[in-house]
Design an enzyme around this catalytic site. Structure first.
Site, PDB file in Angstrom:
ATOM      1  N   GLN A  91      93.664  -9.351  61.431  1.00  0.00           N
ATOM      2  CA  GLN A  91      93.421 -10.629  62.110  1.00  0.00           C
ATOM      3  C   GLN A  91      94.574 -10.929  63.056  1.00  0.00           C
ATOM      4  O   GLN A  91      94.527 -11.895  63.808  1.00  0.00           O
ATOM      5  CB  GLN A  91      93.327 -11.759  61.078  1.00  0.00           C
ATOM      6  CG  GLN A  91      92.168 -11.617  60.113  1.00  0.00           C
ATOM      7  CD  GLN A  91      92.327 -12.569  58.932  1.00  0.00           C
ATOM      8  OE1 GLN A  91      91.894 -13.706  58.982  1.00  0.00           O
ATOM      9  NE2 GLN A  91      92.957 -12.114  57.870  1.00  0.00           N
ATOM     10  N   ASN A  92      95.614 -10.093  62.991  1.00  0.00           N
ATOM     11  CA  ASN A  92      96.813 -10.363  63.786  1.00  0.00           C
ATOM     12  C   ASN A  92      96.618  -9.924  65.236  1.00  0.00           C
ATOM     13  O   ASN A  92      95.976  -8.920  65.504  1.00  0.00           O
ATOM     14  CB  ASN A  92      98.025  -9.642  63.194  1.00  0.00           C
ATOM     15  CG  ASN A  92      98.330 -10.141  61.801  1.00  0.00           C
ATOM     16  OD1 ASN A  92      97.829 -11.184  61.398  1.00  0.00           O
ATOM     17  ND2 ASN A  92      99.130  -9.405  61.064  1.00  0.00           N
ATOM     18  N   HIS A 109      90.609 -10.339  65.968  1.00  0.00           N
ATOM     19  CA  HIS A 109      90.893 -11.591  66.673  1.00  0.00           C
ATOM     20  C   HIS A 109      91.544 -11.359  68.043  1.00  0.00           C
ATOM     21  O   HIS A 109      92.121 -12.286  68.610  1.00  0.00           O
ATOM     22  CB  HIS A 109      91.783 -12.498  65.824  1.00  0.00           C
ATOM     23  CG  HIS A 109      91.065 -13.104  64.651  1.00  0.00           C
ATOM     24  ND1 HIS A 109      91.716 -13.697  63.588  1.00  0.00           N
ATOM     25  CD2 HIS A 109      89.744 -13.221  64.374  1.00  0.00           C
ATOM     26  CE1 HIS A 109      90.821 -14.133  62.710  1.00  0.00           C
ATOM     27  NE2 HIS A 109      89.614 -13.856  63.155  1.00  0.00           N
ATOM     28  N   CYS A 117      89.315 -10.989  82.053  1.00  0.00           N
ATOM     29  CA  CYS A 117      88.874 -11.786  83.198  1.00  0.00           C
ATOM     30  C   CYS A 117      87.803 -12.781  82.751  1.00  0.00           C
ATOM     31  O   CYS A 117      86.835 -12.404  82.093  1.00  0.00           O
ATOM     32  CB  CYS A 117      88.341 -10.870  84.296  1.00  0.00           C
ATOM     33  SG  CYS A 117      87.649 -11.804  85.666  1.00  0.00           S
ATOM     34  N   THR A 178      97.007 -12.632  53.870  1.00  0.00           N
ATOM     35  CA  THR A 178      96.049 -13.543  54.525  1.00  0.00           C
ATOM     36  C   THR A 178      95.663 -14.646  53.550  1.00  0.00           C
ATOM     37  O   THR A 178      95.417 -14.388  52.375  1.00  0.00           O
ATOM     38  CB  THR A 178      94.834 -12.770  55.084  1.00  0.00           C
ATOM     39  OG1 THR A 178      93.911 -13.715  55.633  1.00  0.00           O
ATOM     40  CG2 THR A 178      94.133 -11.908  54.057  1.00  0.00           C
ATOM     41  N   LEU A 204     102.000 -13.464  49.292  1.00  0.00           N
ATOM     42  CA  LEU A 204     103.130 -14.254  48.789  1.00  0.00           C
ATOM     43  C   LEU A 204     102.659 -15.352  47.838  1.00  0.00           C
ATOM     44  O   LEU A 204     103.265 -15.583  46.800  1.00  0.00           O
ATOM     45  CB  LEU A 204     103.876 -14.855  49.988  1.00  0.00           C
ATOM     46  CG  LEU A 204     105.291 -15.338  49.775  1.00  0.00           C
ATOM     47  CD1 LEU A 204     106.185 -14.250  49.188  1.00  0.00           C
ATOM     48  CD2 LEU A 204     105.879 -15.798  51.111  1.00  0.00           C
TER      49      LEU A 204
HETATM   50  P1  OAD Z   1      97.796 -17.707  57.341  1.00  0.00           P
HETATM   51  O1  OAD Z   1      99.029 -18.270  57.971  1.00  0.00           O
HETATM   52  O2  OAD Z   1      96.658 -18.622  57.078  1.00  0.00           O
HETATM   53  O3  OAD Z   1      98.195 -17.033  55.949  1.00  0.00           O
HETATM   54  C1  OAD Z   1      99.278 -16.160  55.820  1.00  0.00           C
HETATM   55  C2  OAD Z   1      99.370 -15.775  54.355  1.00  0.00           C
HETATM   56  O4  OAD Z   1     100.411 -14.810  54.236  1.00  0.00           O
HETATM   57  C3  OAD Z   1      99.725 -16.932  53.414  1.00  0.00           C
HETATM   58  O5  OAD Z   1      98.797 -16.922  52.328  1.00  0.00           O
HETATM   59  C4  OAD Z   1     101.148 -16.600  52.944  1.00  0.00           C
HETATM   60  O6  OAD Z   1     101.348 -16.945  51.578  1.00  0.00           O
HETATM   61  C5  OAD Z   1     101.172 -15.094  53.089  1.00  0.00           C
HETATM   62  N1  OAD Z   1     102.504 -14.523  53.346  1.00  0.00           N
HETATM   63  C6  OAD Z   1     103.558 -15.077  53.993  1.00  0.00           C
HETATM   64  N2  OAD Z   1     104.595 -14.222  54.040  1.00  0.00           N
HETATM   65  C7  OAD Z   1     104.185 -13.088  53.397  1.00  0.00           C
HETATM   66  C8  OAD Z   1     104.788 -11.830  53.105  1.00  0.00           C
HETATM   67  N3  OAD Z   1     106.023 -11.552  53.495  1.00  0.00           N
HETATM   68  N4  OAD Z   1     104.057 -10.908  52.428  1.00  0.00           N
HETATM   69  C9  OAD Z   1     102.788 -11.179  52.019  1.00  0.00           C
HETATM   70  N5  OAD Z   1     102.160 -12.350  52.253  1.00  0.00           N
HETATM   71  C10 OAD Z   1     102.849 -13.291  52.946  1.00  0.00           C
HETATM   72  O7  OAD Z   1      97.361 -16.460  58.229  1.00  0.00           O
HETATM   73  P2  OAD Z   1      95.960 -15.681  58.314  1.00  0.00           P
HETATM   74  O8  OAD Z   1      95.279 -15.655  56.982  1.00  0.00           O
HETATM   75  O9  OAD Z   1      96.253 -14.388  58.986  1.00  0.00           O
HETATM   76  O10 OAD Z   1      93.240 -16.789  64.003  1.00  0.00           O
HETATM   77  O11 OAD Z   1      95.158 -16.609  59.297  1.00  0.00           O
HETATM   78  C11 OAD Z   1      93.899 -16.193  59.715  1.00  0.00           C
HETATM   79  C12 OAD Z   1      93.636 -16.596  61.146  1.00  0.00           C
HETATM   80  O12 OAD Z   1      93.842 -17.993  61.302  1.00  0.00           O
HETATM   81  C13 OAD Z   1      94.554 -15.978  62.155  1.00  0.00           C
HETATM   82  O13 OAD Z   1      94.156 -14.690  62.570  1.00  0.00           O
HETATM   83  C14 OAD Z   1      94.488 -16.935  63.309  1.00  0.00           C
HETATM   84  C15 OAD Z   1      94.546 -18.240  62.524  1.00  0.00           C
HETATM   85  O14 OAD Z   1      94.074 -19.319  63.158  1.00  0.00           O
HETATM   86  C16 OAD Z   1      93.245 -16.678  65.340  1.00  0.00           C
HETATM   87  O15 OAD Z   1      94.244 -16.664  66.031  1.00  0.00           O
HETATM   88  C17 OAD Z   1      91.891 -16.555  65.930  1.00  0.00           C
END
Ligand code: OAD
Length: 235
Positions: A91-92, A109, A117, A178, A204
């Protein structure tokens, strides 16, 4: 649990890049680098204030030069080397997985390094100095305005057909870093498990959908993944 022939699908989120110094989305009161998500990650936000949104993503794009892949990204590249059948869905929007050596990779994503464009939809990798300033860029083919090649809320994630097919066939599904808040990625775990895959989580904090994991490892991806990958690849 994982052997060379296993069909493995991995989903990563912001947590895997946290140890490289890229902020996650939901750990700071719903603010992303001091902006509300609706302001900078929706088509409506772009329409209302394109200059703000453009500047925001240009900053994220420039940040790619200041960060490096960490041991979690590298462990996944090692795992891919070992396995016959591997797909990494992220998703990154950063490029740290590919810089660590991952090959079979889907950016569902979008990607910061690319622009699209608005008129003819052509996608270009644009990371030279002249592409990273505050002025809008125009398409080389049709002169339309370029926008970030990012899936905003309300837009369709990329390559969903390939993702669905891989989920249907996988033996092992692993979600890493995630929070399980964002549809449709947060449904992949349930789909894979329902179809018989063994499911593993590394995070985490326990994510929203933690009950669907057969195994859950709580902690930092950069610390846990190298140990697990070593165990899986060395028997
Ligand atoms: P989030 O910020 O929602 O979640 C990140 C997760 O990573 C959390 O549950 C943290 O506990 C965990 N975390 C933090 N540091 C960590 C580490 N060192 N090791 C393991 N886990 C760790 O991010 P996403 O789930 O990626 O969409 O968010 C999903 C989508 O929402 C993103 O792709 C983005 C956002 O809006 C778009 O940009 C379209």
């Amino acid at each position: 649990m994982i052997v060379k022939e296993s069909r493995v699908v991995i989903l990563t989120g912001a947590g895997i890049s946290a140890e490289s110094g890229i902020r996650t989305f939901r750990d700071f009161d719903g603010l992303w680098e001091n902006h509300r998500i609706e302001e900078v990650a929706t088509p409506e936000g772009w329409e209302a204030n394109p200059q703000l949104v453009w500047g925001f993503y240009q900053q994220r794009r420039r940040q790619l030069f200041d960060v490096e892949p960490n041991s979690g990204h590298r462990a996944l590249a090692d795992l891919e080397e070992y396995l016959d059948n591997f797909l990494l869905i992220t998703q990154n929007v950063d490029d740290l997985h590919e810089r660590a050596g991952s090959k079979n990779l889907i950016h569902m994503h979008g990607e910061l390094s690319k622009l699209r464009c608005e008129s003819c939809a052509s996608v270009e990798e644009m990371m030279e100095d002249e592409h990273l300033g505050e002025n809008f860029l125009t398409c080389k083919r049709c002169e339309g305005r370029m926008r970030p090649h990012i899936v905003w809320f309300g837009e369709m994630p990329m390559r969903m057909d390939e993702i669905q097919e891989a989920l249907l066939e996988c033996d092992v599904f692993i979600a890493i870093g995630t929070s399980g808040h964002v549809y449709p990625a947060n449904g992949f775990l349930h789909t894979a498990r329902r179809l018989g895959a063994h499911t593993i989580g590394i995070n985490l904090d326990p994510p929203e959908n933690v009950v669907f994991f057969d195994e859950f490892f709580q902690g930092k991806a950069g610390e846990i993944l190298p140990l697990l990958v070593d165990r899986w690849t060395n028997g």
